[in-house]
Design a protein around this motif. Sequence first.
Motif, PDB file in Angstrom:
ATOM      1  N   TYR A 224       0.819  -1.217   0.000  1.00 23.12           N
ATOM      2  CA  TYR A 224       0.000   0.000   0.000  1.00 23.12           C
ATOM      3  C   TYR A 224       0.852   1.267   0.000  1.00 23.12           C
ATOM      4  O   TYR A 224       0.334   2.374   0.117  1.00 23.12           O
ATOM      5  N   ARG A 225       2.150   1.088  -0.112  1.00 27.44           N
ATOM      6  CA  ARG A 225       3.138   2.146  -0.008  1.00 27.44           C
ATOM      7  C   ARG A 225       2.753   3.441  -0.710  1.00 27.44           C
ATOM      8  O   ARG A 225       2.894   4.527  -0.159  1.00 27.44           O
ATOM      9  N   GLU A 226       2.254   3.327  -1.938  1.00 24.64           N
ATOM     10  CA  GLU A 226       2.031   4.529  -2.747  1.00 24.64           C
ATOM     11  C   GLU A 226       0.684   5.199  -2.487  1.00 24.64           C
ATOM     12  O   GLU A 226       0.421   6.269  -2.998  1.00 24.64           O
ATOM     13  N   LEU A 227      -0.179   4.534  -1.695  1.00 23.84           N
ATOM     14  CA  LEU A 227      -1.538   5.049  -1.519  1.00 23.84           C
ATOM     15  C   LEU A 227      -1.638   5.995  -0.323  1.00 23.84           C
ATOM     16  O   LEU A 227      -2.537   5.862   0.500  1.00 23.84           O
ATOM     17  N   TYR A 228      -0.732   6.972  -0.233  1.00 26.07           N
ATOM     18  CA  TYR A 228      -0.777   7.913   0.893  1.00 26.07           C
ATOM     19  C   TYR A 228      -1.653   9.103   0.533  1.00 26.07           C
ATOM     20  O   TYR A 228      -1.741   9.507  -0.621  1.00 26.07           O
ATOM     21  N   PHE A 229      -2.327   9.645   1.564  1.00 26.84           N
ATOM     22  CA  PHE A 229      -3.226  10.773   1.319  1.00 26.84           C
ATOM     23  C   PHE A 229      -2.544  12.106   1.622  1.00 26.84           C
ATOM     24  O   PHE A 229      -3.006  13.158   1.209  1.00 26.84           O
ATOM     25  N   GLY A 230      -1.462  12.071   2.378  1.00 25.87           N
ATOM     26  CA  GLY A 230      -0.782  13.302   2.776  1.00 25.87           C
ATOM     27  C   GLY A 230       0.216  13.754   1.732  1.00 25.87           C
ATOM     28  O   GLY A 230       0.053  13.497   0.531  1.00 25.87           O
ATOM     29  N   GLU A 231       1.284  14.368   2.199  1.00 29.77           N
ATOM     30  CA  GLU A 231       2.190  14.997   1.245  1.00 29.77           C
ATOM     31  C   GLU A 231       3.285  14.079   0.721  1.00 29.77           C
ATOM     32  O   GLU A 231       3.963  14.400  -0.246  1.00 29.77           O
ATOM     33  N   GLY A 232       3.489  12.972   1.348  1.00 28.24           N
ATOM     34  CA  GLY A 232       4.551  12.080   0.872  1.00 28.24           C
ATOM     35  C   GLY A 232       4.542  10.838   1.703  1.00 28.24           C
ATOM     36  O   GLY A 232       3.698  10.679   2.585  1.00 28.24           O
ATOM     37  N   ARG A 233       5.478   9.942   1.423  1.00 29.49           N
ATOM     38  CA  ARG A 233       5.482   8.716   2.209  1.00 29.49           C
ATOM     39  C   ARG A 233       6.738   8.633   3.071  1.00 29.49           C
ATOM     40  O   ARG A 233       7.756   9.257   2.788  1.00 29.49           O
ATOM     41  N   LEU A 234       6.609   7.841   4.098  1.00 30.75           N
ATOM     42  CA  LEU A 234       7.740   7.628   4.995  1.00 30.75           C
ATOM     43  C   LEU A 234       8.733   6.672   4.341  1.00 30.75           C
ATOM     44  O   LEU A 234       8.359   5.872   3.501  1.00 30.75           O
ATOM     45  N   PRO A 235      10.001   6.756   4.724  1.00 31.53           N
ATOM     46  CA  PRO A 235      10.942   5.755   4.203  1.00 31.53           C
ATOM     47  C   PRO A 235      10.543   4.368   4.700  1.00 31.53           C
ATOM     48  O   PRO A 235      10.070   4.209   5.825  1.00 31.53           O
ATOM     49  N   SER A 236      10.714   3.398   3.841  1.00 34.37           N
ATOM     50  CA  SER A 236      10.385   2.019   4.234  1.00 34.37           C
ATOM     51  C   SER A 236      11.449   1.487   5.192  1.00 34.37           C
ATOM     52  O   SER A 236      12.565   2.028   5.281  1.00 34.37           O
TER      53      SER A 236
ATOM     54  N   ARG B  91      -4.051   7.879  -5.847  1.00 33.82           N
ATOM     55  CA  ARG B  91      -4.103   8.493  -4.505  1.00 33.82           C
ATOM     56  C   ARG B  91      -5.324   9.387  -4.365  1.00 33.82           C
ATOM     57  O   ARG B  91      -6.012   9.367  -3.353  1.00 33.82           O
ATOM     58  N   GLN B  92      -5.581  10.163  -5.388  1.00 34.29           N
ATOM     59  CA  GLN B  92      -6.705  11.100  -5.401  1.00 34.29           C
ATOM     60  C   GLN B  92      -8.028  10.345  -5.190  1.00 34.29           C
ATOM     61  O   GLN B  92      -8.846  10.721  -4.349  1.00 34.29           O
ATOM     62  N   VAL B  93      -8.201   9.280  -5.945  1.00 32.25           N
ATOM     63  CA  VAL B  93      -9.446   8.512  -5.874  1.00 32.25           C
ATOM     64  C   VAL B  93      -9.642   7.921  -4.481  1.00 32.25           C
ATOM     65  O   VAL B  93     -10.722   8.050  -3.884  1.00 32.25           O
ATOM     66  N   TYR B  94      -8.605   7.309  -3.918  1.00 36.03           N
ATOM     67  CA  TYR B  94      -8.761   6.697  -2.595  1.00 36.03           C
ATOM     68  C   TYR B  94      -8.909   7.756  -1.494  1.00 36.03           C
ATOM     69  O   TYR B  94      -9.610   7.549  -0.513  1.00 36.03           O
ATOM     70  N   ARG B  95      -8.237   8.875  -1.667  1.00 39.60           N
ATOM     71  CA  ARG B  95      -8.347   9.969  -0.696  1.00 39.60           C
ATOM     72  C   ARG B  95      -9.803  10.419  -0.586  1.00 39.60           C
ATOM     73  O   ARG B  95     -10.344  10.569   0.507  1.00 39.60           O
ATOM     74  N   GLU B  96     -10.454  10.560  -1.744  1.00 39.71           N
ATOM     75  CA  GLU B  96     -11.854  11.012  -1.754  1.00 39.71           C
ATOM     76  C   GLU B  96     -12.793   9.974  -1.164  1.00 39.71           C
ATOM     77  O   GLU B  96     -13.726  10.314  -0.430  1.00 39.71           O
TER      78      GLU B  96
ATOM     79  N   THR C  36     -10.545   3.920  13.017  1.00 39.25           N
ATOM     80  CA  THR C  36      -9.318   4.623  12.634  1.00 39.25           C
ATOM     81  C   THR C  36      -9.620   5.681  11.578  1.00 39.25           C
ATOM     82  O   THR C  36     -10.603   5.591  10.850  1.00 39.25           O
ATOM     83  N   ARG C  37      -8.753   6.689  11.531  1.00 40.79           N
ATOM     84  CA  ARG C  37      -8.791   7.694  10.459  1.00 40.79           C
ATOM     85  C   ARG C  37      -7.580   7.443   9.580  1.00 40.79           C
ATOM     86  O   ARG C  37      -6.497   7.962   9.858  1.00 40.79           O
ATOM     87  N   PRO C  38      -7.736   6.618   8.534  1.00 39.40           N
ATOM     88  CA  PRO C  38      -6.567   6.203   7.757  1.00 39.40           C
ATOM     89  C   PRO C  38      -5.876   7.366   7.059  1.00 39.40           C
ATOM     90  O   PRO C  38      -6.533   8.278   6.572  1.00 39.40           O
ATOM     91  N   LYS C  39      -4.553   7.317   7.028  1.00 41.99           N
ATOM     92  CA  LYS C  39      -3.743   8.314   6.334  1.00 41.99           C
ATOM     93  C   LYS C  39      -3.364   7.835   4.931  1.00 41.99           C
ATOM     94  O   LYS C  39      -2.590   8.486   4.227  1.00 41.99           O
ATOM     95  N   GLY C  40      -3.908   6.686   4.554  1.00 45.57           N
ATOM     96  CA  GLY C  40      -3.631   6.110   3.240  1.00 45.57           C
ATOM     97  C   GLY C  40      -4.245   4.723   3.169  1.00 45.57           C
ATOM     98  O   GLY C  40      -4.835   4.246   4.143  1.00 45.57           O
ATOM     99  N   GLY C  41      -4.126   4.084   2.020  1.00 41.72           N
ATOM    100  CA  GLY C  41      -4.591   2.714   1.884  1.00 41.72           C
ATOM    101  C   GLY C  41      -6.071   2.609   1.575  1.00 41.72           C
ATOM    102  O   GLY C  41      -6.687   3.542   1.069  1.00 41.72           O
ATOM    103  N   MET C  42      -6.655   1.465   1.926  1.00 42.86           N
ATOM    104  CA  MET C  42      -8.008   1.143   1.481  1.00 42.86           C
ATOM    105  C   MET C  42      -8.982   0.813   2.601  1.00 42.86           C
ATOM    106  O   MET C  42     -10.127   0.458   2.321  1.00 42.86           O
ATOM    107  N   PHE C  43      -8.527   0.931   3.880  1.00 46.19           N
ATOM    108  CA  PHE C  43      -9.344   0.363   4.953  1.00 46.19           C
ATOM    109  C   PHE C  43      -9.564   1.290   6.158  1.00 46.19           C
ATOM    110  O   PHE C  43      -8.670   2.035   6.557  1.00 46.19           O
TER     111      PHE C  43
END
Lengths: 398, 398
Positions: free
Chosen positions: B204-216, B293-298, B318-325
């Motif tokens: 789910y790495r790329e599905l972030y809603f904020g400004e960027g992703r954390l290093p793995s 990202r845009q689609v899942y964010r909405e 939870t209030r997800p910051k990314g992903g699908m759940f």
Amino acid sequence: MKALEWHALFGRAAERIQASTIRELLKLTQRPGVISFAGGLPAPELFPKEEAAEKAAKILREKGEVALQYGPTEGYLPLRALVAEWLGVKVEEVLITTGSQQALDLLGKVFLEEGAPVLLEAPSYLGAIQAFRAYGPRFLTVPAGEEGPDLEALEEALKEGPRFLYLIPSFQNPSGGLMPLWARERLLQMAMERGLVVVEDDAYRELYFGEGRLPSLFELAREAGYPGVIYLSSFSKILAPGLRVAFAVAHPEALLKLTQAKQGVDLHTPVLNQILVHELLKEGFPERLERVRQVYREKAKAMLEALEKEMPKGVRYTRPKGGMFVWMELPKGLSAEALLGKALEENVAFVPGGPFFATGGGENTLRLSYATMDGKRIQEGVRRLGKALRSLLAPERV
Amino acid sequence: MKALEWHALFGRAAERIQASTIRELLKLTQRPGVISFAGGLPAPELFPKEEAAEKAAKILREKGEVALQYGPTEGYLPLRALVAEWLGVKVEEVLITTGSQQALDLLGKVFLEEGAPVLLEAPSYLGAIQAFRAYGPRFLTVPAGEEGPDLEALEEALKEGPRFLYLIPSFQNPSGGLMPLWARERLLQMAMERGLVVVEDDAYRELYFGEGRLPSLFELAREAGYPGVIYLSSFSKILAPGLRVAFAVAHPEALLKLTQAKQGVDLHTPVLNQILVHELLKEGFPERLERVRQVYREKAKAMLEALEKEMPKGVRYTRPKGGMFVWMELPKGLSAEALLGKALEENVAFVPGGPFFATGGGENTLRLSYATMDGKRIQEGVRRLGKALRSLLAPERV
């Protein structure tokens, strides 16, 4: 910071999991200029490139939301239904697998474990040996030749109580052997008396050169009301291996367990590939099969003619009635690996037979595939092989 | 003739291999009229149908003899090279797998065996539990929440000597949790001190809603010179799951063993699918990811707004910051399975959380996926869920 010793971190199975020596060998044989009888690859001129292009585009445009989405583990229903119709079984008895290789792994997962006996022909398909070996079974082997396994040796080996018998009754890989009808019937009788599970790998079923094919063990078993034959086949040899679409047919109880196992190993076979295979098979399939048979029949003929001319005395080889392979026995004491060294000097390659023997032996055997080359290349390759062979048989005269 | 008792013929592993209860459940939720938050399917409107159609046709026409032929176990070289470039690793460290599910099975095959301890979050990805369980390990679990695993519980569990840690640090399935940078660093420190293998599943790495992703964890480990993180990711969530193309990245020694294991389970991932993914990713990929990202964010926003409005007191989510759940906890003592019964009466479905806990628990939890629906359906579904929930919380008033 600790460094990592990976081998110490792996589980017990890791030691059993090794690269196929043949796959490693194949890399050597891909040198430019080498005529390779080594690979087990189907003839690429038979791939339906244009038809697949048209159909794949149509599928993705018209039902891309199905072809690109997750699908059921059991497989794409219309393809399962088509297989069921061919074989005269119920849809619930058909599982689509990611190549037959996956079916072999699933059988290992469900039936085998460390020390569990399993019976194979010697030689047998290398991929099966590799898939089963990961589960740590005890291999029982029986010699197999042009008429399939030695049934007396097999009866003896059954005393060890194998979890199942793995057999390739038609145009065996690597031996090219074909079990005659009487042997099929006798083997089935033995299995039925003991309630034994038989796994029939029938990937080469349709590649017969004569007038028709023999009934499969599976068909004979169904006629006799026996549920113990698990049937594997594939679209790799009759359509295209790169799509990785194959199928397993079994009694619903066995099929359910194989399906549950598949769920854990790849969820499902790619949906696009399954729809594409279904679309390619829906129409004109008998004509396609006729063409496939024709092509391999001619290649086999070219190889046998060349072998007749070039092979020195004392070298025995099979006359395949179908399939993709000629199996060769060198005079006792001659090593196929030593021959391979000489052959590579002559720019021709093959696969030594040893690795096809799960319990060792076969050092003087080798497999020749005629599937990927035209008649001229086959002739030239066999000429080179003859030269290598003669230099090994009478080195003092070279 | 003997009848067959299949269960008596199977090996020990067969008992551990069971259908996923969730997969069975999903069949119930596919009734017409049901709004289902149950599946983990990506949004089909994001599938590049037209582009895939064009590219698939071109590939099959122009290099059908490659796309339809057997290919190398390691994967299609240009795709491996593309992944290597993204992650700043060597090509030799990349293995293409038939979905990430296959990578999980291969990890089980190489690292696990009966009784071997393996550490998972609770809850964790059901497919991982299922893949590992077939090898008979002893599951160790540590509670995981919005900020990932509880690191103190984890440190304690490490005393049991797990073969590896399986973690989903970003937008975990099912919890939606995101490990903050400090937790990643601390966890990595713990692994490095002990020479522990960490499997990082980063689908789910790329599905972030904020400004960027954390290093793995993988990136942090490489920076620190630590080879013990095995990295898994997939094209299923960012492109299309039906193609079954994913990848594993590991130290060459670990990767070699995983590759050898893959050879025995499906020879290779379908070649057509790998070339297609490569062609689809070569151009315009950042733009595609932005759209995903845009689609899942909405969708996430729509679900959170609806939950805000409809959920009774005492229900936490939870209030997800990314992903699908979205992950939900009902008041203690309330069963998510009981709620599902009520919910289905209202024509809305979700997945009870219990099966995501490898060692039990979580009966009052559930997972809601917002990925496949538009805002209106999400609103209506949450309204129905609220109704079902209120009827369960205060049955006497209904």
